[in-house]
Design a protein around this motif. Structure first.
Motif, PDB file in Angstrom:
ATOM      1  N   CYS A   1       4.104  84.011  -8.363  1.00  0.00           N
ATOM      2  CA  CYS A   1       2.999  84.609  -7.765  1.00  0.00           C
ATOM      3  C   CYS A   1       1.808  84.648  -8.502  1.00  0.00           C
ATOM      4  O   CYS A   1       0.491  84.153  -8.048  1.00  0.00           O
ATOM      5  CB  CYS A   1       3.049  86.317  -7.466  1.00  0.00           C
ATOM      6  N   ARG A   2       1.777  84.741  -9.927  1.00  0.00           N
ATOM      7  CA  ARG A   2       0.600  84.662 -10.718  1.00  0.00           C
ATOM      8  C   ARG A   2      -0.048  82.995 -10.444  1.00  0.00           C
ATOM      9  O   ARG A   2      -1.029  82.958 -10.328  1.00  0.00           O
ATOM     10  CB  ARG A   2       0.833  84.915 -12.195  1.00  0.00           C
ATOM     11  N   GLU A   3       0.962  82.076 -10.467  1.00  0.00           N
ATOM     12  CA  GLU A   3       0.464  80.486 -10.517  1.00  0.00           C
ATOM     13  C   GLU A   3      -0.056  80.158  -9.105  1.00  0.00           C
ATOM     14  O   GLU A   3      -0.882  79.414  -8.944  1.00  0.00           O
ATOM     15  CB  GLU A   3       1.682  79.805 -10.990  1.00  0.00           C
ATOM     16  N   LEU A   4       0.505  80.901  -7.998  1.00  0.00           N
ATOM     17  CA  LEU A   4       0.518  80.272  -6.725  1.00  0.00           C
ATOM     18  C   LEU A   4      -0.460  81.286  -5.811  1.00  0.00           C
ATOM     19  O   LEU A   4      -0.768  80.594  -4.569  1.00  0.00           O
ATOM     20  CB  LEU A   4       1.528  80.063  -6.087  1.00  0.00           C
ATOM     21  N   ALA A   5      -0.745  82.251  -6.109  1.00  0.00           N
ATOM     22  CA  ALA A   5      -1.295  83.402  -5.176  1.00  0.00           C
ATOM     23  C   ALA A   5      -2.701  82.943  -4.825  1.00  0.00           C
ATOM     24  O   ALA A   5      -3.300  83.228  -3.804  1.00  0.00           O
ATOM     25  CB  ALA A   5      -1.352  84.716  -5.742  1.00  0.00           C
TER      26      ALA A   5
ATOM     27  N   MET B   1      -4.069  71.959  -4.290  1.00  0.00           N
ATOM     28  CA  MET B   1      -4.453  73.031  -3.255  1.00  0.00           C
ATOM     29  C   MET B   1      -3.690  72.640  -1.933  1.00  0.00           C
ATOM     30  O   MET B   1      -3.863  71.394  -1.568  1.00  0.00           O
ATOM     31  CB  MET B   1      -5.777  73.023  -3.086  1.00  0.00           C
ATOM     32  N   LEU B   2      -3.142  73.743  -1.387  1.00  0.00           N
ATOM     33  CA  LEU B   2      -2.457  73.305  -0.009  1.00  0.00           C
ATOM     34  C   LEU B   2      -3.601  73.289   0.863  1.00  0.00           C
ATOM     35  O   LEU B   2      -4.504  73.802   1.027  1.00  0.00           O
ATOM     36  CB  LEU B   2      -1.575  74.495   0.078  1.00  0.00           C
ATOM     37  N   ASP B   3      -3.329  72.064   1.786  1.00  0.00           N
ATOM     38  CA  ASP B   3      -4.153  72.007   2.938  1.00  0.00           C
ATOM     39  C   ASP B   3      -3.884  72.912   4.243  1.00  0.00           C
ATOM     40  O   ASP B   3      -2.830  72.636   4.907  1.00  0.00           O
ATOM     41  CB  ASP B   3      -4.178  70.462   3.537  1.00  0.00           C
ATOM     42  N   HIS B   4      -4.550  74.001   4.290  1.00  0.00           N
ATOM     43  CA  HIS B   4      -4.120  74.913   5.452  1.00  0.00           C
ATOM     44  C   HIS B   4      -4.278  74.328   6.788  1.00  0.00           C
ATOM     45  O   HIS B   4      -3.989  74.895   7.866  1.00  0.00           O
ATOM     46  CB  HIS B   4      -4.861  76.277   5.112  1.00  0.00           C
ATOM     47  N   ALA B   5      -5.151  73.188   6.792  1.00  0.00           N
ATOM     48  CA  ALA B   5      -5.244  72.728   8.184  1.00  0.00           C
ATOM     49  C   ALA B   5      -4.121  71.653   8.496  1.00  0.00           C
ATOM     50  O   ALA B   5      -4.215  71.019   9.692  1.00  0.00           O
ATOM     51  CB  ALA B   5      -6.699  71.796   8.236  1.00  0.00           C
ATOM     52  N   HIS B   6      -3.340  71.617   7.774  1.00  0.00           N
ATOM     53  CA  HIS B   6      -2.118  70.656   7.903  1.00  0.00           C
ATOM     54  C   HIS B   6      -1.418  71.021   9.116  1.00  0.00           C
ATOM     55  O   HIS B   6      -1.412  72.142   9.560  1.00  0.00           O
ATOM     56  CB  HIS B   6      -1.019  70.756   6.741  1.00  0.00           C
TER      57      HIS B   6
ATOM     58  N   ARG C   1      -0.878  81.857   0.609  1.00  0.00           N
ATOM     59  CA  ARG C   1      -0.693  83.175   1.194  1.00  0.00           C
ATOM     60  C   ARG C   1       0.850  83.602   0.987  1.00  0.00           C
ATOM     61  O   ARG C   1       1.699  82.841   1.690  1.00  0.00           O
ATOM     62  CB  ARG C   1      -1.195  83.022   2.571  1.00  0.00           C
ATOM     63  N   MET C   2       1.187  84.554   0.268  1.00  0.00           N
ATOM     64  CA  MET C   2       2.490  84.794   0.032  1.00  0.00           C
ATOM     65  C   MET C   2       2.890  86.198   0.140  1.00  0.00           C
ATOM     66  O   MET C   2       2.004  87.158   0.552  1.00  0.00           O
ATOM     67  CB  MET C   2       2.602  84.536  -1.652  1.00  0.00           C
ATOM     68  N   GLY C   3       4.168  86.269   0.048  1.00  0.00           N
ATOM     69  CA  GLY C   3       4.606  87.792   0.391  1.00  0.00           C
ATOM     70  C   GLY C   3       6.059  87.612  -0.184  1.00  0.00           C
ATOM     71  O   GLY C   3       6.440  86.623  -0.630  1.00  0.00           O
ATOM     72  N   VAL C   4       6.778  88.874  -0.658  1.00  0.00           N
ATOM     73  CA  VAL C   4       7.943  89.111  -1.382  1.00  0.00           C
ATOM     74  C   VAL C   4       8.852  90.104  -0.900  1.00  0.00           C
ATOM     75  O   VAL C   4       8.180  91.052  -0.345  1.00  0.00           O
ATOM     76  CB  VAL C   4       7.579  89.544  -2.765  1.00  0.00           C
ATOM     77  N   VAL C   5      10.186  89.682  -0.705  1.00  0.00           N
ATOM     78  CA  VAL C   5      10.925  90.904  -0.184  1.00  0.00           C
ATOM     79  C   VAL C   5      12.120  90.686  -1.321  1.00  0.00           C
ATOM     80  O   VAL C   5      12.432  89.890  -1.730  1.00  0.00           O
ATOM     81  CB  VAL C   5      11.870  90.342   1.016  1.00  0.00           C
ATOM     82  N   THR C   6      12.259  92.258  -1.949  1.00  0.00           N
ATOM     83  CA  THR C   6      13.131  92.403  -2.857  1.00  0.00           C
ATOM     84  C   THR C   6      14.424  92.946  -2.407  1.00  0.00           C
ATOM     85  O   THR C   6      14.458  93.672  -1.208  1.00  0.00           O
ATOM     86  CB  THR C   6      12.692  93.154  -4.237  1.00  0.00           C
TER      87      THR C   6
ATOM     88  N   LEU D   1       1.336  83.467   6.864  1.00  0.00           N
ATOM     89  CA  LEU D   1       1.873  83.286   5.573  1.00  0.00           C
ATOM     90  C   LEU D   1       2.333  81.728   4.996  1.00  0.00           C
ATOM     91  O   LEU D   1       3.050  81.192   6.051  1.00  0.00           O
ATOM     92  CB  LEU D   1       3.021  84.388   5.095  1.00  0.00           C
ATOM     93  N   ASP D   2       2.110  81.332   4.022  1.00  0.00           N
ATOM     94  CA  ASP D   2       2.595  79.980   3.425  1.00  0.00           C
ATOM     95  C   ASP D   2       4.077  80.022   2.877  1.00  0.00           C
ATOM     96  O   ASP D   2       5.175  79.405   3.167  1.00  0.00           O
ATOM     97  CB  ASP D   2       1.926  79.440   2.607  1.00  0.00           C
ATOM     98  N   LEU D   3       4.364  81.065   2.187  1.00  0.00           N
ATOM     99  CA  LEU D   3       5.610  81.327   1.464  1.00  0.00           C
ATOM    100  C   LEU D   3       6.053  82.869   1.276  1.00  0.00           C
ATOM    101  O   LEU D   3       5.186  83.530   0.981  1.00  0.00           O
ATOM    102  CB  LEU D   3       5.262  80.904   0.111  1.00  0.00           C
ATOM    103  N   VAL D   4       7.485  82.957   1.535  1.00  0.00           N
ATOM    104  CA  VAL D   4       7.861  84.230   1.360  1.00  0.00           C
ATOM    105  C   VAL D   4       9.013  84.167   0.246  1.00  0.00           C
ATOM    106  O   VAL D   4      10.247  83.356   0.625  1.00  0.00           O
ATOM    107  CB  VAL D   4       8.400  85.044   2.692  1.00  0.00           C
TER     108      VAL D   4
END
Length: 244
Positions: free
Chosen positions: A37-41, A1-6, A45-50, A107-110
């Motif tokens: 996305c399924r594994e990490l959502a 689990m990502l530590d969001h307090a990092h 906190r994620m977003g996607v640009v196509t 967000l953590d990851l785009v």
């Protein structure tokens, strides 16, 4: 689990890790993004640009898959060869990423998906921090030996759809050996969505890049267009560079 307090490195910008996913048409870019996305959502906190030339088909595929809140998936219509919008003029993509980050801060990851393109397509380091290039066994066992900037110099090469190898007459293990040689030992993951170990390896790699980003240790590198490529001649693979 990502530590969001990092606490990020004091010189490191506080923004999402921007991960590019590139590769030819049909190699499984959208499916790989859906998998991540399924594994990490639940953890990130994620977003996607196509990117598509004239449609938002890839974005609609991801929205219909239910892997993220649909508002977290944005589409760029490039109107030209997809590689131009991820390398030559990144304005539309950069605006989409920044708007996504502003709307859902933090967000953590785009994840930024290139439109389908050829083996020379790579992302500008001004757009992404790290990039994955995909090839797949259905494209032929010689694809890795053909090289190109994406194969030889992306941060990670994924040989995708390995479960199909017996059905398309490809030696999976040899293709991975060729890919590793073409990358001078750089990381290669042989991936199948039906193989949990390979999925876990990919997820682990992404999380490791995110940690490097948060620690301020990830410096985007330009993977092309000046890159060695490879030819198989008499069973021997040779590497050399061309000027463009």
């Amino acid at each position: 689990m990502l530590d969001h307090a990092h606490t990020p490195h004091p010189l490191h910008p506080i923004r999402a890790l921007r991960l590019g996913v590139c590769g030819p048409v049909g190699t499984g870019k959208s499916s790989l993004i859906a998998m991540l996305c399924r594994e990490l959502a639940a953890e990130l906190r994620m977003g996607v640009v196509t990117n598509d030339i004239y449609t938002d088909e890839d974005a609609r595929f991801l929205r219909s898959a239910g892997v993220l809140d649909p508002e977290r998936i944005r589409a760029v219509e490039t109107g030209a060869c997809p590689h131009t919008a991820i390398r030559d003029d990144i304005t539309a993509n950069l605006m989409a990423v920044e708007e996504l980050e502003a709307d859902f801060d933090p967000l953590d990851l785009v994840l930024i998906e290139s439109g389908g393109d050829n083996l020379t397509a790579t992302f500008s380091p001004a757009l992404v921090d790290v990039q994955i290039f995909l090839i797949d066994v259905a494209g032929g066992g010689d694809v890795a030996r053909k090289g190109g900037p994406g194969i030889s110099r992306a941060d990670l090469l994924v040989v995708n759809k390995t479960d199909l190898a017996p059905y398309v007459g490809v030696d999976r293990d040899q293709m991975v050996v060729d890919a590793t040689q073409a990358r001078a030992g750089g990381p290669v993951i042989a991936l199948s969505r039906t193989d949990p170990a390979s999925v876990a390896e990919l997820v682990g790699w992404v999380l490791a890049q995110l940690k490097r980003h948060l620690d301020g240790d990830l410096i985007p590198l330009d993977p092309g267009p000046m890159a060695p490529h490879f030819h198989a001649e008499d069973g021997v693979t040779h590497a050399h560079e061309h000027s463009h």
